[in-house]
Write an enzyme that holds these catalytic residues in place. Structure first.
Site, PDB file in Angstrom:
ATOM      1  N   LYS A 191      -1.551  65.206  47.520  1.00  0.00           N
ATOM      2  CA  LYS A 191      -2.932  65.574  47.853  1.00  0.00           C
ATOM      3  C   LYS A 191      -3.662  65.972  46.558  1.00  0.00           C
ATOM      4  CE  LYS A 191      -1.904  66.805  52.645  1.00  0.00           C
ATOM      5  NZ  LYS A 191      -0.476  67.100  52.874  1.00  0.00           N
ATOM      6  N   GLU A 224      22.941  60.743  47.091  1.00  0.00           N
ATOM      7  CA  GLU A 224      23.163  61.960  47.895  1.00  0.00           C
ATOM      8  C   GLU A 224      23.766  63.076  47.051  1.00  0.00           C
ATOM      9  OE1 GLU A 224      23.862  58.935  49.037  1.00  0.00           O
ATOM     10  OE2 GLU A 224      23.679  58.830  51.230  1.00  0.00           O
ATOM     11  N   ARG A 261       3.472  60.063  47.541  1.00  0.00           N
ATOM     12  CA  ARG A 261       3.764  60.723  48.816  1.00  0.00           C
ATOM     13  C   ARG A 261       5.164  61.306  48.731  1.00  0.00           C
ATOM     14  NH1 ARG A 261      -0.266  59.465  52.571  1.00  0.00           N
ATOM     15  NH2 ARG A 261       0.822  60.907  53.930  1.00  0.00           N
ATOM     16  N   TYR A 281      21.156  55.030  45.524  1.00  0.00           N
ATOM     17  CA  TYR A 281      21.539  56.095  46.464  1.00  0.00           C
ATOM     18  C   TYR A 281      22.095  57.255  45.658  1.00  0.00           C
ATOM     19  CZ  TYR A 281      20.811  54.876  51.307  1.00  0.00           C
ATOM     20  OH  TYR A 281      20.239  54.654  52.514  1.00  0.00           O
ATOM     21  N   THR A 300       3.279  69.238  49.714  1.00  0.00           N
ATOM     22  CA  THR A 300       3.346  67.802  49.488  1.00  0.00           C
ATOM     23  C   THR A 300       2.935  67.571  48.040  1.00  0.00           C
ATOM     24  OG1 THR A 300       1.092  67.629  50.349  1.00  0.00           O
ATOM     25  CG2 THR A 300       2.877  67.069  51.858  1.00  0.00           C
TER      26      THR A 300
END
Ligand code: DSN
Length: 416
Positions: free
Chosen positions: A226, A53, A232, A51, A223
């Site tokens: 692609k 943040e 992703r 994690y 993104t």
């Protein structure tokens, strides 16, 4: 994947089946690709355990000594590749990236102006069922009825009338180049921000095969999976003056902890995209799309805008007497994976539109070139003419399977 096989044979079998399917089929969905083994290894790493943040040097949890360096590396590579002042690599995907860009620049109820979905735009560019039309006032531009091109005079006229706070340029089904300079000028004339959503063409821009919006856009979203061939994920890039608002919009306004394993895989993809081989890849993607378009035209297919300048081709099947849905399902049975797509001014409904959308990014990643594109179109033509003939589809399926064996797919172990 020995441990996965032992722990969960059901999931293992499904992943293995998908791997075989991706290897044995001609994948023509223009937003899909093959990520490299290196990208997949970074994605499947222990970084999923974290994690983090916040941003490098300003995290809420301890234990970030490697994650900070990693995120800074991804940011530096994005800034260098796309020649931008600032990059945020934390957005979970394209829609959250666009949401964060709007959040940073707009107030609820402000007007956004994007390309209409049935004309090739994206849901998040202000389509009526999407948050972008619910929380903001949306006006939509369309392509010209005859040419199927963006009419920049019409965009300018609409912008002058609607006075949007932001103009969005970008598409999921527009086969031509964008004139980013013209969009930038129009946005300036009406005192709007200019957002370029380059999700489909990021890899082409990185490779120099499509002009870049960097000199003109206030904010660029993309993104990473692609044409860029990463995991992703998504990125937001912007001028320095918007850096703080963009970062605050991503975290803490809209997201929690970044997906550090994705960040690592994005960093790897950006390194790959800066290589000379990737430049050649981008150029070949365009050559292959043009070869697909040329052969389709030879065979009497009706192409939206008459051809392509980028990685995709949009086919209106009306003159072939087959719906997009029927054609896409028959093609899938024959081992050629495409998606049904609306065409501009489509009289049919979005779930059963008149067209199909194809693209060259994934097959180009397998080393296929112009002769292979012509072979693919010959099969497509046969399938579409024989969409109800299961025997013909089965024969083509076998031919496609044999054909694919000669073209290794990045990230996929060649199944025995
Ligand atoms: N689903 C993507 C595409 O196929 O173009 C857009 O988000």
């Amino acid at each position: 994947m020995l441990e996965l096989q032992q722990t969960d044979p059901e999931v293992f079998a499904l992943i293995e089946a998908e791997e075989r399917y991706e290897f044995e089929t001609l994948r023509l969905i223009p937003s899909e690709n093959y990520a490299s083994a290196a990208v997949i290894q970074a994605l499947g790493s222990v970084l999923t355990n974290k994690y983090s943040e916040g941003y490098a040097g300003k995290r809420y949890y301890e234990g970030q000594r490697y994650v900070d360096t990693l995120e800074e590396l991804a940011i530096a590579r994005a800034k260098s590749l796309f020649e931008v002042d600032h990059a945020n690599v934390q957005p979970y995907s394209g829609s959250p990236a666009n949401m964060a860009a709007y959040y940073a620049l707009l107030q609820p109820g402000d007007t956004i102006m994007g390309l209409s979905l049935p004309h090739g735009g994206h849901l998040t560019h202000g389509w009526d069922v999407n948050f972008s039309a619910r929380f903001y006032h949306s006006v939509q531009y369309v392509v010209d009825r005859q040419t199927h091109l963006i009419d920049y005079d019409a965009v300018r006229a609409l912008a002058k009338e609607a006075r949007p706070k932001i103009i969005v340029c970008g598409a999921t089904a527009y086969p031509r180049l964008f004139d980013f300079k013209a969009f930038g000028e129009i946005a300036k004339e009406v005192d709007a921000y200019f957002l370029a959503d380059i999700a489909h063409i990021a890899g082409l821009i990185a490779a120099g095969a499509h002009p870049s919006p960097a000199p003109y856009a206030d904010v660029i979203t993309t993104t990473t999976h692609k044409t860029l061939r990463g995991p992703r994920g998504a990125m937001i890039m912007c001028r320095g003056e918007f850096a703080q608002s963009i970062d605050r919009a991503v975290f803490p306004a809209l997201q929690g902890g970044p997906h550090d394993h994705t960040t690592a895989a994005i960093a790897v993809a950006l390194k790959e995209a800066a290589s000379p081989e990737f430049k050649e890849y981008g150029a070949q993607v365009v050559r292959n799309a043009k070869a697909l378009a040329g052969e389709l035209l030879e065979r009497g297919f009706d192409l939206v805008s008459g051809g392509t300048d980028n990685h995709l081709v949009l086919i209106d099947l009306t003159n072939k007497g087959v719906t997009g849905k029927k054609a896409s399902k028959a093609l899938d049975r024959a081992g050629i994976v495409v998606n049904a797509n609306t065409v501009p001014y489509d009289p049919r409904k979005p779930f059963s539109p008149s067209g199909i959308r194809i693209g060259s990014p994934a097959v180009t990643s397998r080393g296929m070139k112009e002769p292979e594109m012509r072979r693919i179109v010959a099969w497509m033509d046969e399938v579409i003419a024989n969409a109800d003939d299961e025997q013909a589809l089965e024969r083509i399926r076998n031919e496609v399977r044999d054909f694919c064996v000669a073209f290794p797919a990045p990230g996929i172990r060649i199944p025995s």
